[in-house]
Write an enzyme that holds these catalytic residues in place. Sequence first.
Site, PDB file in Angstrom:
ATOM      1  CG  ASP A 188      -1.989   1.051   1.113  1.00 23.23           C
ATOM      2  OD1 ASP A 188      -2.963   0.814   0.390  1.00 23.23           O
ATOM      3  OD2 ASP A 188      -1.835   2.129   1.721  1.00 23.23           O
ATOM      4  CG  ASP A 205     -14.961 -19.139  13.072  1.00 27.50           C
ATOM      5  OD1 ASP A 205     -14.706 -18.672  11.931  1.00 27.50           O
ATOM      6  OD2 ASP A 205     -16.134 -19.358  13.474  1.00 27.50           O
ATOM      7  CG  HIS A 220     -10.364 -24.904  10.597  1.00 27.98           C
ATOM      8  ND1 HIS A 220     -11.350 -25.764  11.034  1.00 27.98           N
ATOM      9  CD2 HIS A 220      -9.741 -25.540   9.559  1.00 27.98           C
ATOM     10  CE1 HIS A 220     -11.324 -26.868  10.292  1.00 27.98           C
ATOM     11  NE2 HIS A 220     -10.354 -26.747   9.379  1.00 27.98           N
ATOM     12  CD  GLU A 221      -7.687 -23.556   6.845  1.00 28.80           C
ATOM     13  OE1 GLU A 221      -6.803 -24.416   6.661  1.00 28.80           O
ATOM     14  OE2 GLU A 221      -8.902 -23.797   6.713  1.00 28.80           O
ATOM     15  CG  HIS A 237      -5.720 -27.896   9.397  1.00 23.74           C
ATOM     16  ND1 HIS A 237      -6.129 -29.130   9.845  1.00 23.74           N
ATOM     17  CD2 HIS A 237      -6.806 -27.348   8.772  1.00 23.74           C
ATOM     18  CE1 HIS A 237      -7.402 -29.336   9.525  1.00 23.74           C
ATOM     19  NE2 HIS A 237      -7.842 -28.260   8.876  1.00 23.74           N
ATOM     20  CE1 TYR A 240      -7.687 -32.662   7.458  1.00 19.12           C
ATOM     21  CE2 TYR A 240      -7.955 -33.055   5.101  1.00 19.12           C
ATOM     22  CZ  TYR A 240      -8.294 -32.375   6.253  1.00 19.12           C
ATOM     23  OH  TYR A 240      -9.244 -31.375   6.200  1.00 19.12           O
ATOM     24  CD  GLU A 295     -11.134 -30.403   8.888  1.00 19.00           C
ATOM     25  OE1 GLU A 295     -11.963 -29.571   9.257  1.00 19.00           O
ATOM     26  OE2 GLU A 295     -10.093 -30.102   8.281  1.00 19.00           O
ATOM     27  CG  ASP A 302     -26.126 -19.553   6.992  1.00 17.49           C
ATOM     28  OD1 ASP A 302     -25.582 -18.464   7.286  1.00 17.49           O
ATOM     29  OD2 ASP A 302     -26.270 -19.948   5.823  1.00 17.49           O
ATOM     30  CG  ASP A 319     -14.055 -34.806   3.424  1.00 17.91           C
ATOM     31  OD1 ASP A 319     -12.978 -34.226   3.168  1.00 17.91           O
ATOM     32  OD2 ASP A 319     -14.759 -34.544   4.425  1.00 17.91           O
ATOM     33  CG  HIS A 370     -14.066 -31.408   5.993  1.00 21.16           C
ATOM     34  ND1 HIS A 370     -13.166 -31.929   5.090  1.00 21.16           N
ATOM     35  CD2 HIS A 370     -13.510 -30.266   6.446  1.00 21.16           C
ATOM     36  CE1 HIS A 370     -12.118 -31.121   4.996  1.00 21.16           C
ATOM     37  NE2 HIS A 370     -12.303 -30.108   5.808  1.00 21.16           N
TER      38      HIS A 370
HETATM   39  C1  L5W Z   1     -13.296 -23.084   6.129  1.00 24.49           C
HETATM   40  C2  L5W Z   1     -14.103 -23.634   5.030  1.00 24.49           C
HETATM   41  C3  L5W Z   1     -13.701 -25.094   4.948  1.00 24.49           C
HETATM   42  C4  L5W Z   1     -13.075 -24.252   7.045  1.00 24.49           C
HETATM   43  N1  L5W Z   1     -10.964 -26.968   6.201  1.00 24.49           N
HETATM   44  C5  L5W Z   1     -12.214 -26.542   6.386  1.00 24.49           C
HETATM   45  O1  L5W Z   1     -10.564 -28.186   6.591  1.00 24.49           O
HETATM   46  C6  L5W Z   1     -12.576 -25.163   5.936  1.00 24.49           C
HETATM   47  C7  L5W Z   1     -11.457 -24.360   5.387  1.00 24.49           C
HETATM   48  C8  L5W Z   1     -11.943 -22.941   5.566  1.00 24.49           C
HETATM   49  O2  L5W Z   1     -13.013 -27.240   6.928  1.00 24.49           O
HETATM   50 ZN    ZN Z   2      -9.644 -28.096   8.129  1.00 21.52          ZN
HETATM   51 CA    CA Z   3     -24.426 -16.746   6.285  1.00 24.67          CA
HETATM   52 CA    CA Z   4     -17.599 -18.884  15.219  1.00 25.31          CA
END
Ligand code: L5W
Ligand code: ZN
Ligand code: CA
Ligand code: CA
Length: 547
Positions: A303, A384, A388-389, A392, A403, A412, A441, A467, A472
Site C-alpha cells: 500500500d 475462527d 482453524h487453518e 492444522h 488426514y 478437523e 447460519d 473426503d 469433515h
Molecule cells: C473453512 C471452510 C472449509 C473451514 N478446512 C475446512 O478443513 C474449511 C477451510 C476454511 O473445513
Molecule cells: Zn480443516
Molecule cells: Ca451466512
Molecule cells: Ca464462530
Amino acid sequence: MKKRAAFVLAAGLAFGTLVPSSYAAVQPSKAQQLVHEKMNILQEQWNKKTDSPEFLAGTLSTKPFKSEKEIREFLKANKDIYKINADEELTLIDTQTDNLGMTHYKYTQSVNGVPVEGSEFIVHTDKDGIVKATNGKLRPDASTKMKDKTTAKITSKEAIELAWKHIGVAKKDTEPKTDTAPLVKGKSDVPDTVEKSKLVVYEKNGAYYLTHKVELQFIYPYPANWKIYVDASNGQIVDAYNAVADGATSGYGYGVLGDYKALNTYYSNGTYYLYDVTKPMSGVIETRTAQNGSSLPGVYSVDSNNAWTASSQAADVDAHYYAGVVYDYYKNTHGRNSFDNNGATIRSTVHYSYQYNNAFWNGTQMVYGDGDGRTFAPLSGALDVVAHEITHAVTERTAGLEYRDQPGALNESMSDVFGYFVEPNDYLIGEDVYTPGVSGDALRSLSNPPAYGQPAHMNNYVYTTDDNGGVHTNSGIPNKAAYLTISAIGKAQAEKIYYRALTLYLTSTSNFSNARAALLQSAADLYGYGSATYNAVANAWNQVGVY
Ligand code: L5W
Ligand code: ZN
Ligand code: CA
Ligand code: CA
C-alpha cells in the site's frame, strides 16, 4: 532569581498555616536555594527525585574557568549543587569551542570506571571562561548504590548469547536470504550481523543495575539495532528495545465485514507491506496476494500510504490481522511460539485462484480463496476460519494426525475446537463468511453438528471413501464431545486439556477412543485423576458413544 526564591519563601510565610499542603511541593530544595544564592539563574530544570539540576543557565560563576582542569575546580566548588565527585566520577569525552567563542566540556559519569548509561553532563563557558550553563543527567545516587557492585559475574559472551535468546532470533538465522523480506534484495546489499557488548551501570525506575549493554545489528529477518541490557550479576534482561524505528509501522484498514483494524505493517522504500515484525518470534507474520490465480506464495500485499481501505485489500487486512490474533492466542494461552513453537514465519496468501470457496494450510503457509460471493465471502474474513487453518499447522507439527478416517476427523475437529477457543463468542464455525446473503447460519456447529449434516454420536458415524473417509463429516462426533466438555468445565480448563492432549499425547494414528484417553490423561495431569473435571471429560465422550 534570588528574588523569586525570596518571593516563594515570603509567600509561604504570608499564607501561614493556611498554605495548602500541595504548596509545599513548590518550595525550593536545599540545592535549589543554594543555586539561587550562588548563581544568577535565567533557566532551570531539576530532577526532583535526585534533587540535582538537569539544566541551569544564566551566570553560574563569577570568575573564569578556562581549562578542563579548571572546570573540575568549578564542579568541586559546587559539589553541594551537582552532588558529584568530579575527579572520581566524571570522564571528559569531548571539548568543543564554537564560533561564538563558547567552550563546551562534555563528560560521562562512571562508577569505578563503569559508565553510567545516559549520564552525559556538559559545562558551557563563554569566551571569557564564565560558566553560562550546565546540563545533562547526573545520577548522584549511582556511586553510593553501586560502588561495591561493579564486578560482573556474567561474561560478555554469555550476555550476548542471552540477548540473542531474548529476541528469539539465532545469529545464524540473520544471514540474508534473497527474496524473503521486502528490504532484502540480495546478500551483497546488506551489512553483516554485528554483535557488541560493553559494561554499563543502567538505571531503571530508580534502581541501578550493572549490565552488559549488548547491541545486535542485522537486517534479516527484519532490520534491527537491538539494545539489550543484560544484568551482569544474574543474566536477567533488564531492558531491551530495537532502535531501528523506520521499518516497523502502524497502519489501519477495513476487513471483509467492513470493520476497522489497526495493522502492524512495515515501511521500506516508499511502500508499506503487510509484514509484522512486532511479535517475539524469529520469523514474521506476512501476508501476500496471489497474482496469477494459483501461483504461490504470490507477491507482498502493498500500500502507498498505510491506509488499507480499498475493498480489494479487505481479505489481505483480515488474513494479516487474524494471523496476529491467532499467534497471540497460542503464545499467551499456551506459551507456544508460532505453529512450530520455534517462532516460524506465519505466511498467508489471499485472493487465491478465482471465486475459490475454500482455504487451506499447504504444509508451509495458509491460502485463502475469495469465495464466489454466494457460498462464501473471502475466507480470511472469519477469525475462527483463520484459527482453524493455523491449527492444522500446529497439529501437523505436534500430534501429526494423518488426514484420513478417524485421525483425519480428529484433525478437523482440533481445528474447529481451537477455532472456538480463539473466537469463543459462539459454537459455530465460519459464520462470518459463510453465505453472506443468509444470516444466522454457518459451516458447522460444535453444539449441534446434525444441524449441518454431521453426526454427533458414533451410532451415526459415516463410512465413506469421500473426503478421505469423511474427515469433515465425522469431525462432528469429537466436536460434540468438545462442546459437552467446554459446557461442563468452562473454556479455561478445556483449552488447557485440549492443548496438552494435542501436543503431548495424540499421535498420527490416534482414533476417537485414543483421543478420549489422551484428553482424560491430560485432565488427570492438570486437575487430578477422578476430579470433577476428569469426570466431565469422560462423560462428554460417553455421550457421543466413544469409550
Ligand atoms: C473453512 C471452510 C472449509 C473451514 N478446512 C475446512 O478443513 C474449511 C477451510 C476454511 O473445513
Ligand atoms: Zn480443516
Ligand atoms: Ca451466512
Ligand atoms: Ca464462530
